[in-house]
Design an enzyme around this catalytic site. Structure first.
Site, PDB file in Angstrom:
ATOM      1  N   THR A   4      -0.558  -6.489   6.600  1.00 50.20           N
ATOM      2  CA  THR A   4       0.300  -6.417   7.776  1.00 50.20           C
ATOM      3  C   THR A   4       0.862  -5.003   7.841  1.00 50.20           C
ATOM      4  OG1 THR A   4       0.866  -8.746   7.511  1.00 50.20           O
ATOM      5  CG2 THR A   4       2.286  -7.441   8.946  1.00 50.20           C
ATOM      6  N   THR A   8       0.871  -1.170   0.000  1.00 53.57           N
ATOM      7  CA  THR A   8       0.000   0.000   0.000  1.00 53.57           C
ATOM      8  C   THR A   8       0.909   1.220   0.000  1.00 53.57           C
ATOM      9  OG1 THR A   8      -1.671  -1.219   1.224  1.00 53.57           O
ATOM     10  CG2 THR A   8      -1.884   1.179   1.187  1.00 53.57           C
ATOM     11  N   MET A  47       3.954   2.627   4.915  1.00 54.20           N
ATOM     12  CA  MET A  47       3.590   1.619   3.945  1.00 54.20           C
ATOM     13  C   MET A  47       3.281   0.295   4.646  1.00 54.20           C
ATOM     14  SD  MET A  47       5.923   0.528   0.686  1.00 54.20           S
ATOM     15  CE  MET A  47       5.915   2.212   0.056  1.00 54.20           C
ATOM     16  N   CYS A  48       2.328  -0.442   4.105  1.00 60.82           N
ATOM     17  CA  CYS A  48       2.063  -1.775   4.637  1.00 60.82           C
ATOM     18  C   CYS A  48       2.059  -2.771   3.490  1.00 60.82           C
ATOM     19  CB  CYS A  48       0.763  -1.824   5.430  1.00 60.82           C
ATOM     20  SG  CYS A  48      -0.738  -1.735   4.466  1.00 60.82           S
ATOM     21  N   MET A  49       2.144  -4.034   3.841  1.00 59.87           N
ATOM     22  CA  MET A  49       2.155  -5.092   2.850  1.00 59.87           C
ATOM     23  C   MET A  49       0.826  -5.834   2.898  1.00 59.87           C
ATOM     24  SD  MET A  49       4.617  -8.388   2.464  1.00 59.87           S
ATOM     25  CE  MET A  49       3.821  -9.157   3.851  1.00 59.87           C
TER      26      MET A  49
END
Length: 191
Positions: free
Chosen positions: A82, A45, A64-66
């Site tokens: 996550t 993201t 940022m996230c995954m």
């Protein structure tokens, strides 16, 4: 005969108005010929825009996230994200159920219990995806969000510009568009 002709013309006009109304309600166009199997896998993201008060308050501290997109048995998607929250990794999974045309989904917010619609507006599957989410939160507050998914943590300037333009066409102002900073925390895929 004249009454039958008038009735038929009235039905045609209602049909045309119905089509126009349906088109007016469609908040965003979908990726043409969306291929769900190519959309699966890991995404980051990388950008967000939202009208949410929570987003406006927290946008400067978000990172940022995954997310991992996996198929479900009913043709939907599990979207497992996550992210870093209070210096710890948290994982949340949303079940995106098919809702009409390919690339259109719906989910129920675990926090609010409300239903949200998600559209994959554009993607080239290998680099980026632009998503738009709309629904209602809490006490009838409209919720809208544009999201940039990137296959890498460093989307190109062209992709960032695509997202910025997309968000603005959805009614978000320049200050509502945020590109999330990279982080090494919480970026490993969980087994």
């Amino acid at each position: 005969m004249t009454a039958l002709h008038a009735l038929w013309m009235g039905l045609v006009l209602l049909g045309v108005l119905g089509v126009l109304q349906t088109q007016a309600q469609a908040p965003v166009s979908l990726q043409p010929n969306f291929q769900q199997d190519k959309f699966l896998g890991r995404w980051f993201t990388s950008g967000l825009a939202s009208n949410s008060s929570w987003f406006r308050e927290k946008k400067n501290v978000l990172s940022m996230c995954m997310s991992v997109v996996a198929p479900t048995a009913d043709g939907g998607l599990n979207l497992t994200s996550t992210f870093l929250r209070k210096e710890q990794c948290e994982t949340r999974t949303l079940l995106l159920r098919p809702a009409g045309a390919p690339g259109c989904y719906t989910y129920t917010s675990p926090h609010w219990g409300s239903t949200h619609d998600v559209w994959v507006a554009a993607t080239n599957y290998d680099e980026y995806a632009l998503l738009y989410t709309a629904g209602t939160r809490g006490l009838g507050q409209d919720f809208h969000m544009a999201t940039l998914y990137s296959r890498t943590q460093t989307p190109s300037a062209d992709i960032r510009e695509k997202f910025s333009t997309f968000a603005k066409t959805r009614g978000f102002t320049e200050d509502a568009v945020v590109f999330l900073p990279q982080t090494d925390k919480c970026m490993e895929e969980r087994k």
